[in-house]
Scaffold this active site. Structure first.
Site, PDB file in Angstrom:
ATOM      1  N   GLU A  61     -30.656  75.120 -17.728  1.00  0.00           N
ATOM      2  CA  GLU A  61     -31.872  75.077 -16.929  1.00  0.00           C
ATOM      3  C   GLU A  61     -32.782  76.237 -17.148  1.00  0.00           C
ATOM      4  O   GLU A  61     -33.178  76.969 -16.493  1.00  0.00           O
ATOM      5  CB  GLU A  61     -31.468  75.402 -15.261  1.00  0.00           C
ATOM      6  CG  GLU A  61     -30.764  74.256 -14.767  1.00  0.00           C
ATOM      7  CD  GLU A  61     -30.271  74.356 -13.213  1.00  0.00           C
ATOM      8  OE1 GLU A  61     -30.456  75.637 -12.730  1.00  0.00           O
ATOM      9  OE2 GLU A  61     -29.631  73.421 -12.738  1.00  0.00           O
TER      10      GLU A  61
ATOM     11  N   GLU B 110     -24.385  65.799 -14.424  1.00  0.00           N
ATOM     12  CA  GLU B 110     -24.028  66.248 -12.850  1.00  0.00           C
ATOM     13  C   GLU B 110     -24.513  64.953 -11.895  1.00  0.00           C
ATOM     14  O   GLU B 110     -25.234  65.304 -11.013  1.00  0.00           O
ATOM     15  CB  GLU B 110     -24.747  67.421 -12.609  1.00  0.00           C
ATOM     16  CG  GLU B 110     -24.368  68.591 -13.456  1.00  0.00           C
ATOM     17  CD  GLU B 110     -25.047  69.909 -13.348  1.00  0.00           C
ATOM     18  OE1 GLU B 110     -25.619  70.130 -12.313  1.00  0.00           O
ATOM     19  OE2 GLU B 110     -24.856  70.750 -14.063  1.00  0.00           O
TER      20      GLU B 110
HETATM   21  C1  XIL Z   1     -23.784  73.747  -7.464  1.00  0.00           C
HETATM   22  C2  XIL Z   1     -22.475  73.596  -6.933  1.00  0.00           C
HETATM   23  O1  XIL Z   1     -22.085  72.199  -6.880  1.00  0.00           O
HETATM   24  C3  XIL Z   1     -22.352  74.266  -5.468  1.00  0.00           C
HETATM   25  O2  XIL Z   1     -21.295  74.237  -5.036  1.00  0.00           O
HETATM   26  C4  XIL Z   1     -22.783  75.769  -5.755  1.00  0.00           C
HETATM   27  O3  XIL Z   1     -23.048  76.450  -4.481  1.00  0.00           O
HETATM   28  C5  XIL Z   1     -24.230  75.894  -6.396  1.00  0.00           C
HETATM   29  O4  XIL Z   1     -24.074  75.300  -7.890  1.00  0.00           O
HETATM   30  N1  XIL Z   1     -27.078  72.217 -11.272  1.00  0.00           N
HETATM   31  C6  XIL Z   1     -26.175  72.887 -11.686  1.00  0.00           C
HETATM   32  C7  XIL Z   1     -24.757  73.047 -10.952  1.00  0.00           C
HETATM   33  O5  XIL Z   1     -25.999  73.134 -12.842  1.00  0.00           O
HETATM   34  O6  XIL Z   1     -23.894  74.365 -11.373  1.00  0.00           O
HETATM   35  C8  XIL Z   1     -25.145  73.377  -9.437  1.00  0.00           C
HETATM   36  O7  XIL Z   1     -23.886  73.129  -8.891  1.00  0.00           O
HETATM   37  C9  XIL Z   1     -26.198  72.222  -9.132  1.00  0.00           C
HETATM   38  C10 XIL Z   1     -27.261  71.898  -9.915  1.00  0.00           C
END
Ligand code: XIL
Length: 369
Positions: free
Chosen positions: A156, A261
């Site tokens: 990101e 994701e």
């Molecule tokens: C999220 C997790 O799912 C949660 O449990 C945590 O509290 C916050 O992070 N982008 C990403 C992930 O790259 O690491 C994130 O995961 C969601 C958004």
């Protein structure tokens, strides 16, 4: 045989006019296409969620760590690493012969404040922060060399308009913090797939910014080999066209694409625009939580259709795709229940709160069977 397996087997027997078939799993359905992965949580990593673990082992051939490899967990204090959960995560991947992902090395979120400061609390110099980043990457990537096959090296780094986000990494080191992170990761494990990972890469401005970034890195000889498109999606975004265009744009640069994701939010949008910025929050409000007691059938079907549409795009681009990973196993596990509004009831994944596959599961399998 559990009820859902029975339904699937029966469906196949009726559909194909044959005698009993083995139950269809995601990993078998997509064997010829790409690994199908799932992000796993602490209860699954430690064996407390035995039912979840059985489903993960049966259905998936890749895993990602939802949180346990993030800096704040694995390196909570200066000079102090805690590998307890990460070691168990990696052991799970080894035991089940899975394509095991490391998420992530350099991000502005879930990183302790001390990382950027000296003992007096002043911001570090460029050289001191580079040394800290180098130590972290060398230690973590080196420990799991050969057992973690793919690393999200930088997470990101871009704004929505495609410019570089001004994180403390960028502010202290400069724009080349990204190149340095990839160089350090490659040095620690020359065989690993090395990924730049971000959300909203289907939107043209951000996609173009990422294309320019990856092009520049490749021209400089930086060892980036993959772009991760997070795909935190909704019922209406991205369109199949946007998804396919994003995959094509990165594949044209000579890197692989991972769908890193994936989930599909069915709840009302909270902000004017699509975002997955974990720093964004909104107050709870019953209007934003319309399905606390179950998802209406019509929405269940819309969700299934959206998943089928996305997987059709992934299959059409399978030559470029390294893996497709769901961000969680069941709806109850999903981060979307608490982000960006706490305490909502979302239904973004392929398995329900009861652990059973949903219509969306059948739709995903149906794309290739
Ligand atoms: C999220 C997790 O799912 C949660 O449990 C945590 O509290 C916050 O992070 N982008 C990403 C992930 O790259 O690491 C994130 O995961 C969601 C958004």
């Amino acid at each position: 045989m559990t009820a859902w397996r029975g339904v699937l087997v029966l469906g196949l027997m009726v559909g194909m006019g044959v005698a009993a078939q083995a139950p269809v799993t995601l990993k078998d359905a997509y064997k010829a296409d790409f690994p199908v992965g799932v992000a796993i949580n602490t209860a699954q990593i430690t064996g407390q969620d035995a039912r979840g673990d059985a489903t993960i082992a049966a259905q998936f051939d890749s895993i990602s760590p939802e949180n346990v490899l993030k800096w704040e967990v694995i390196h909570p204090q200066p000079g102090k690493y805690d590998f307890t959960l990460a070691d168990q995560y990696v052991a799970f991947g080894v035991e089940h012969h899975m394509w095991t992902v490391g998420h992530n090395l350099v991000w502005h979120s879930q990183v302790p404040g001390w990382v950027f400061r000296d003992d007096q609390g002043n911001l570090l110099t460029r050289d001191a922060l580079l040394e800290r980043m180098h130590d972290h990457i060398r230690t973590v990537v080196g420990r799991y060399k050969g057992r973690i096959q793919s690393w999200d090296v930088v997470n990101e780094a871009l704004n929505e308009d495609g410019t570089l986000r001004t994180s403390l990494w960028e502010k202290i080191i400069g724009d080349d913090y990204i190149a340095k992170a990839f160089e350090y990761a490659h040095e620690a494990d020359p065989q690993a797939e090395l990924t730049y990972n971000d959300y909203n890469l289907e939107n043209a401005a951000k996609r173009d910014g990422a294309v320019a970034l990856v092009k520049k890195l490749r021209a400089e000889g930086v060892p980036i080999t993959c772009v991760g498109i997070q795909d935190h999606d909704s019922l209406t975004w991205p369109t199949a066209q946007q998804e396919g265009d994003a995959i094509d744009a990165f594949a044209a640069l000579g890197v692989k694409v991972s769908i890193s994701e994936l989930d599909v939010d069915v709840l009302p949008s909270v902000f004017g625009q699509q975002t997955s910025d974990v720093g964004a929050h909104a107050a709870s409000n019953p209007k934003l939580n319309p399905y606390p007691n179950g998802l209406p059938d019509a929405v269940q079907q819309q969700l299934a259709q959206k998943y089928a549409e996305l997987f059709r795009v992934f299959v059409a681009h399978k030559a470029s795709i390294s893996r497709v990973t769901l961000w969680g196993l069941t709806d109850g596990d999903s981060w979307k229940n608490d982000w960006p509004v706490r305490g909502r009831t979302d239904y973004p994944l392929l398995f329900g709160r009861d652990g059973e596959p949903k219509a969306a599961f059948g739709a995903v399998v149906g794309v290739v069977r």
